[in-house]
Design a protein around this motif. Structure first.
Motif, PDB file in Angstrom:
ATOM      1  N   ARG A  99      89.069 -37.560 -12.741  1.00 13.65           N
ATOM      2  CA  ARG A  99      87.949 -36.703 -13.147  1.00 13.65           C
ATOM      3  C   ARG A  99      87.428 -37.132 -14.512  1.00 13.65           C
ATOM      4  NH1 ARG A  99      84.142 -35.114 -14.667  1.00 13.65           N
ATOM      5  NH2 ARG A  99      83.113 -33.112 -14.421  1.00 13.65           N
ATOM      6  N   PHE A 100      88.347 -37.580 -15.364  1.00 12.24           N
ATOM      7  CA  PHE A 100      87.994 -38.126 -16.673  1.00 12.24           C
ATOM      8  C   PHE A 100      89.173 -38.942 -17.175  1.00 12.24           C
ATOM      9  CE2 PHE A 100      89.748 -33.902 -17.591  1.00 12.24           C
ATOM     10  CZ  PHE A 100      90.685 -34.167 -18.591  1.00 12.24           C
ATOM     11  N   CYS A 128      82.569 -40.127 -18.930  1.00 10.80           N
ATOM     12  CA  CYS A 128      83.692 -39.195 -18.703  1.00 10.80           C
ATOM     13  C   CYS A 128      84.949 -39.619 -19.460  1.00 10.80           C
ATOM     14  CB  CYS A 128      83.975 -39.025 -17.214  1.00 10.80           C
ATOM     15  SG  CYS A 128      82.631 -38.216 -16.335  1.00 10.80           S
ATOM     16  N   LEU A 166      79.288 -35.776 -14.145  1.00 11.96           N
ATOM     17  CA  LEU A 166      79.318 -37.138 -13.625  1.00 11.96           C
ATOM     18  C   LEU A 166      77.899 -37.677 -13.702  1.00 11.96           C
ATOM     19  CD1 LEU A 166      81.606 -36.537 -10.528  1.00 11.96           C
ATOM     20  CD2 LEU A 166      82.241 -37.353 -12.804  1.00 11.96           C
TER      21      LEU A 166
END
Length: 171
Positions: A99-100, A128, A166
């Motif tokens: 996700r990051f 991210c 994103l």
């Protein structure tokens, strides 16, 4: 201190709140290369209940000491982390995109290197990439433009609006 020691100091501080995988292999689909990230984390249920993302995310540790040649090292760290955020990693037999990715460096960077890293992370936000750090009381924090999440002796603070969007193309 080595990056391995930096990583080994990080893991016990996060084990209460996160599932932890070390040295996770992945693949960058654009550059067609295999790569390995230092740590992959996923929040445990009590932290997810507080609003933390339930997705896996990466942490890249980098030992940075002094000033000479360190602007290049921190620049490469942020680029490395951006490419990791674009990659697919093998987690328990599944392909996972983080996700990051958060960078983790010693907390005593030279002020000029700290400023350089902060400037790079201004761009890293769009890829991210943020920063993982610890407070003097041992609590952890993850910051992008502002604090996304942190622990404290009194509980947790999570600001879901700080989790980066994103982005690709025109942002």
């Amino acid at each position: 201190m080595t990056e391995q020691l930096l990583k080994m100091g990080l893991i016990p501080k996060l084990s209460r709140d996160f599932e932890i995988l070390e040295e996770v292999w992945g693949y960058h689909p654009i550059y067609d290369v295999r790569l390995r990230i230092d740590v992959f984390l996923r929040a445990k249920p009590h932290l997810i209940a507080e609003g933390f993302t339930n997705e896996w995310f990466g942490v890249e540790c980098k030992w940075v000491e002094g000033i000479n040649a360190r602007t290049s090292k921190t620049t490469r760290l942020v680029w490395q982390s951006i490419t990791y955020a674009q990659s697919i990693f093998e987690v328990n037999g599944s392909n996972v995109k983080p996700r990051f990715v958060a960078v983790f460096t010693p907390d005593n960077l030279s002020p000029s290197i700290e400023r350089h890293l902060d400037t790079l992370l201004g761009l890293g936000l769009y890829g991210c990439v943020g920063k993982l750090y610890f407070y003097k009381d041992g609590s952890w924090g993850i910051k992008f433009a502002s604090i996304y999440g942190r622990s404290s002796p009194d509980g947790y603070y999570i600001s879901q609006k700080q989790l980066p969007k994103l982005r690709a193309g025109s942002v």
